[in-house]
Structure formats: C-alpha cells, structure tokens
Design a protein around this motif. Structure first.
Motif, PDB file in Angstrom:
ATOM      1  N   GLU A  21     125.264 -75.862   6.598  1.00 36.14           N
ATOM      2  CA  GLU A  21     125.718 -77.045   5.868  1.00 36.14           C
ATOM      3  C   GLU A  21     125.386 -78.331   6.629  1.00 36.14           C
ATOM      4  O   GLU A  21     124.940 -79.311   6.041  1.00 36.14           O
ATOM      5  N   THR A  22     125.611 -78.309   7.934  1.00 34.31           N
ATOM      6  CA  THR A  22     125.310 -79.490   8.750  1.00 34.31           C
ATOM      7  C   THR A  22     123.816 -79.772   8.776  1.00 34.31           C
ATOM      8  O   THR A  22     123.387 -80.910   8.598  1.00 34.31           O
ATOM      9  N   ARG A  23     123.003 -78.729   8.966  1.00 34.59           N
ATOM     10  CA  ARG A  23     121.552 -78.918   9.058  1.00 34.59           C
ATOM     11  C   ARG A  23     120.948 -79.258   7.701  1.00 34.59           C
ATOM     12  O   ARG A  23     119.892 -79.863   7.621  1.00 34.59           O
ATOM     13  N   ALA A  24     121.625 -78.908   6.624  1.00 35.57           N
ATOM     14  CA  ALA A  24     121.119 -79.207   5.281  1.00 35.57           C
ATOM     15  C   ALA A  24     121.203 -80.700   4.960  1.00 35.57           C
ATOM     16  O   ALA A  24     120.618 -81.152   3.976  1.00 35.57           O
ATOM     17  N   GLN A  25     121.909 -81.459   5.804  1.00 37.80           N
ATOM     18  CA  GLN A  25     121.900 -82.912   5.653  1.00 37.80           C
ATOM     19  C   GLN A  25     120.529 -83.377   6.127  1.00 37.80           C
ATOM     20  O   GLN A  25     120.193 -83.265   7.303  1.00 37.80           O
ATOM     21  N   LEU A  26     119.741 -83.856   5.214  1.00 33.38           N
ATOM     22  CA  LEU A  26     118.325 -84.091   5.467  1.00 33.38           C
ATOM     23  C   LEU A  26     118.054 -85.205   6.461  1.00 33.38           C
ATOM     24  O   LEU A  26     118.737 -86.230   6.470  1.00 33.38           O
ATOM     25  N   LEU A  27     117.026 -84.970   7.256  1.00 31.61           N
ATOM     26  CA  LEU A  27     116.510 -85.995   8.155  1.00 31.61           C
ATOM     27  C   LEU A  27     115.646 -86.944   7.329  1.00 31.61           C
ATOM     28  O   LEU A  27     115.183 -86.589   6.236  1.00 31.61           O
ATOM     29  N   PRO A  28     115.394 -88.147   7.839  1.00 29.20           N
ATOM     30  CA  PRO A  28     114.596 -89.108   7.060  1.00 29.20           C
ATOM     31  C   PRO A  28     113.253 -88.539   6.581  1.00 29.20           C
ATOM     32  O   PRO A  28     112.861 -88.758   5.440  1.00 29.20           O
ATOM     33  N   ALA A  42     115.999 -74.153   3.556  1.00 30.58           N
ATOM     34  CA  ALA A  42     115.194 -74.697   4.650  1.00 30.58           C
ATOM     35  C   ALA A  42     116.016 -74.794   5.928  1.00 30.58           C
ATOM     36  O   ALA A  42     115.536 -74.465   7.018  1.00 30.58           O
ATOM     37  N   ALA A  43     117.270 -75.223   5.798  1.00 31.44           N
ATOM     38  CA  ALA A  43     118.137 -75.333   6.969  1.00 31.44           C
ATOM     39  C   ALA A  43     118.336 -73.973   7.626  1.00 31.44           C
ATOM     40  O   ALA A  43     118.265 -73.845   8.853  1.00 31.44           O
ATOM     41  N   GLU A  44     118.575 -72.945   6.822  1.00 29.65           N
ATOM     42  CA  GLU A  44     118.788 -71.604   7.378  1.00 29.65           C
ATOM     43  C   GLU A  44     117.542 -71.103   8.101  1.00 29.65           C
ATOM     44  O   GLU A  44     117.635 -70.530   9.194  1.00 29.65           O
TER      45      GLU A  44
END
Length: 76
Positions: A21-28, A42-44
C-alpha cells in the motif's frame, strides 16, 4: 526498474500488504500509471525483487557486495 528474475517464495513472503500500500503511492516518474489498476501489482513486484536482492544477495553484484576496507583501491 524490474528484472527478469522471479523472486523466491521467501522474498515474496517478506512483502506485506502495508508495504504494498505504501509503495503503491506513485513516485513522480510513475504518474502515468495512475488509474491503471496496476499500482499495487507494480508495487508488489518492485518490493519482491528488492527483497530478493536482500535475501539472496549476489556477491558479484556491485550493489549486493559487502567489501572489506582491505579490498579498496590503494591510495597514493
């Protein structure tokens, strides 16, 4: 960047829902993926590959190697 190496079951087991959930917050640079429904997938994958490199570090990989000070270049 992802690799073609499949993460081990051990690496996958170390990836938690909270991590995803944390990594699914997209980078720019990942904003084009927004709304695709692939954010968590993609995060997983990213987290599992990272965990794989931690669990089964490749000693020949510059990022996975732990060098001793004696292995550094000689200074003049």
């Amino acid at each position: 960047m992802t690799t073609q190496k499949e993460p081990s079951a051990e690496a996958l087991a170390n990836v938690t829902e909270g991590n995803i959930e944390t990594r699914a917050q997209l980078l720019p640079e990942e904003k084009d993926m927004k709304g695709s429904g692939m954010e968590e997938v993609a995060a997983e994958v990213i987290l599992a590959e990272s965990e794989e490199r931690t669990v089964h570090a490749d000693p020949d990989d510059a990022q996975g190697a732990h060098r001793q000070s004696a292995e550094t270049a000689d200074l003049p």
